[in-house]
Design an enzyme around this catalytic site. Structure first.
Site, short mmCIF file in Angstrom:
data_model
loop_
_atom_site.label_atom_id
_atom_site.label_comp_id
_atom_site.label_asym_id
_atom_site.label_seq_id
_atom_site.Cartn_x
_atom_site.Cartn_y
_atom_site.Cartn_z
N ARG A 80 0.81 -1.24 0.00
CA ARG A 80 0.00 0.00 0.00
C ARG A 80 0.84 1.27 0.00
NH1 ARG A 80 -3.16 -3.11 3.66
NH2 ARG A 80 -4.93 -3.98 2.55
N LYS A 102 4.09 11.83 -11.30
CA LYS A 102 3.27 11.01 -12.20
C LYS A 102 3.96 9.67 -12.37
CE LYS A 102 0.71 14.38 -14.91
NZ LYS A 102 0.51 15.01 -16.22
N GLU A 144 11.94 19.38 -23.77
CA GLU A 144 11.13 19.55 -22.55
C GLU A 144 11.69 20.68 -21.68
OE1 GLU A 144 8.27 18.16 -21.71
OE2 GLU A 144 8.15 16.15 -22.59
N LYS A 186 9.15 23.37 -12.95
CA LYS A 186 8.18 22.29 -12.76
C LYS A 186 7.75 22.19 -11.30
CE LYS A 186 6.64 17.78 -13.77
NZ LYS A 186 6.60 16.65 -14.67
N GLU A 196 -3.23 18.17 -11.24
CA GLU A 196 -3.56 18.61 -12.60
C GLU A 196 -5.03 18.97 -12.77
OE1 GLU A 196 -1.40 16.53 -15.71
OE2 GLU A 196 -2.91 17.15 -17.16
N ARG A 200 -1.34 22.84 -13.79
CA ARG A 200 -0.37 21.79 -14.15
C ARG A 200 -0.50 21.44 -15.63
NH1 ARG A 200 1.86 16.49 -10.91
NH2 ARG A 200 3.25 15.86 -12.60
N ASN A 204 1.70 20.50 -20.26
CA ASN A 204 1.36 19.74 -21.47
C ASN A 204 1.57 20.57 -22.73
OD1 ASN A 204 0.62 17.56 -19.89
ND2 ASN A 204 -1.48 18.31 -19.67
N HIS A 207 2.16 18.98 -26.10
CA HIS A 207 1.89 17.56 -25.99
C HIS A 207 0.63 17.10 -26.73
CE1 HIS A 207 5.13 17.74 -23.16
NE2 HIS A 207 5.07 16.44 -22.94
N HIS A 211 1.38 13.88 -28.73
CA HIS A 211 0.73 12.58 -28.54
C HIS A 211 0.09 12.10 -29.83
CE1 HIS A 211 0.49 13.43 -23.96
NE2 HIS A 211 1.62 12.86 -24.30
N HIS A 228 10.01 11.20 -27.97
CA HIS A 228 8.97 12.01 -27.33
C HIS A 228 9.34 13.50 -27.38
CE1 HIS A 228 5.77 13.21 -24.71
NE2 HIS A 228 6.64 13.76 -23.86
N1 GLY Z 1 4.83 15.85 -17.78
C1 GLY Z 1 3.80 16.73 -17.39
C2 GLY Z 1 3.47 16.63 -15.94
O1 GLY Z 1 4.21 16.05 -15.17
O2 GLY Z 1 2.46 17.14 -15.53
#
Ligand code: GLY
Length: 316
Positions: A80, A102, A144, A186, A196, A200, A204, A207, A211, A228
């Protein structure tokens, strides 16, 4: 070093990984998109169990974004949830994937479809890892990094980054300073909106098209698909063009960003006609209620979000 450390590392960075917690159990993984699966997450959990990791375990994730995503996810569900620390070894991971919590894996051909937001206890940047990174991977991470400075440019880092990345030789000390500045961008964004819900989404930038490009390339395999970061580079040019078409930024910004990215030896052209990306643009998981939360650029250092429901009407 704590007693209960367990190291999970990308086998490509074994020499470095084994110096981080000498004598502690260490587990190599194959860290590529094909292995970014729930099976790999389960294998990490099984290995932790076999090594007697208890709820006080501290897991080190050493590698690029695939590694930190898989290990972070495994750590967040094992017993957990146990603590983990990221040691990102790629530029992309140092400025983006290894920060912000993430974690996850792919579900069949759908990227990052399963996962949780679970924050690492720390992200420890290893500047020396960048010196041996293949050139293309370094450039991919640079996209990035530039993205971060388009979002927020408090120290004039955007122009510094363009100058550094367009130089014939890489100055790794200067790059280290930029990595820290980008990781701070960041950190500040994630601190304000960890899950997000609003800003946040700024991260993107580029992106939505990236994507779509990645999905297109997945369904139309080519010999040398974009990485990417390369797809993000093209996506930022698309976002800049759309920003101009919508009057969000002054005329000329898209051309400037395109020229800057080109100078940084990043791609700026779509790999296929835009019409071919249509379906993929709308299947992106960020399209909600028929709208795309599109990140647009007002100027270098300032972005905004518009919910768009039809990109056609805006293209020039
Ligand atoms: N890569 C975008 C984020 O971490 O929100």
């Amino acid at each position: 070093m704590e007693e209960n450390v367990f190291v999970v590392y990308d086998r490509n960075v074994e020499d470095l990984a084994l110096t981080l917690a000498p004598g502690r159990p260490a587990y190599p993984i194959t860290a590529d998109e094909d292995h970014k699966t729930i099976d790999s997450v389960m294998d990490i959990c099984r290995w932790l169990l076999s090594q007697g990791a208890d709820r006080n375990a501290l897991v080190y994730a050493v590698g690029g974004g695939v590694t930190t995503d898989l290990v972070g996810f495994a750590a967040s569900i094992y017993k957990r949830g146990v603590r983990y620390v990221n040691y990102p070894t790629t530029l992309l991971c140092q400025v983006d994937a290894g920060l912000g919590g993430k974690t996850g894996c792919n579900l069949d051909s759908y990227k990052n479809m399963i996962g949780v937001i679970a924050f690492p206890e720390q992200t420890r940047i290893l500047p020396q890892a960048l010196r041996t990174l293949p050139e293309r991977e370094l450039r991919s991470g640079a996209a990035e990094m530039l993205k971060s400075f388009i979002i927020e440019d408090l120290g004039g880092y955007y122009e510094k980054a363009v100058a550094l990345l367009s130089a014939p030789e890489m100055d790794f000390d200067a790059l280290g300073e930029l990595v820290l500045a980008a990781s701070e961008v960041k950190r500040r964004v994630v601190e304000k909106d960890p899950y997000e819900k609003n800003i946040r989404r700024y991260l993107n930038l580029g992106h939505t098209y990236a994507h779509a490009i990645e999905w297109y390339q997945h369904t139309h395999p080519t010999a040398c698909p974009m990485t990417h970061g390369e797809a993000v580079s093209v996506g930022m040019v698309c976002a800049a063009r759309l920003s101009e078409a919508l009057g969000v930024c002054e005329k000329g910004l898209a051309a400037k960003i395109e020229a800057d990215l080109k100078a940084c030896r990043l791609p700026v052209e779509l790999p296929c006609p835009e019409s071919e990306l249509e379906a993929a643009l709308w299947k992106d998981k960020k399209a909600e209620s028929g709208k795309i939360h599109f990140v647009l650029i007002e100027k270098i250092g300032k972005v905004t979000i518009k919910d768009l429901d039809d990109l056609h009407q805006y293209s020039e």
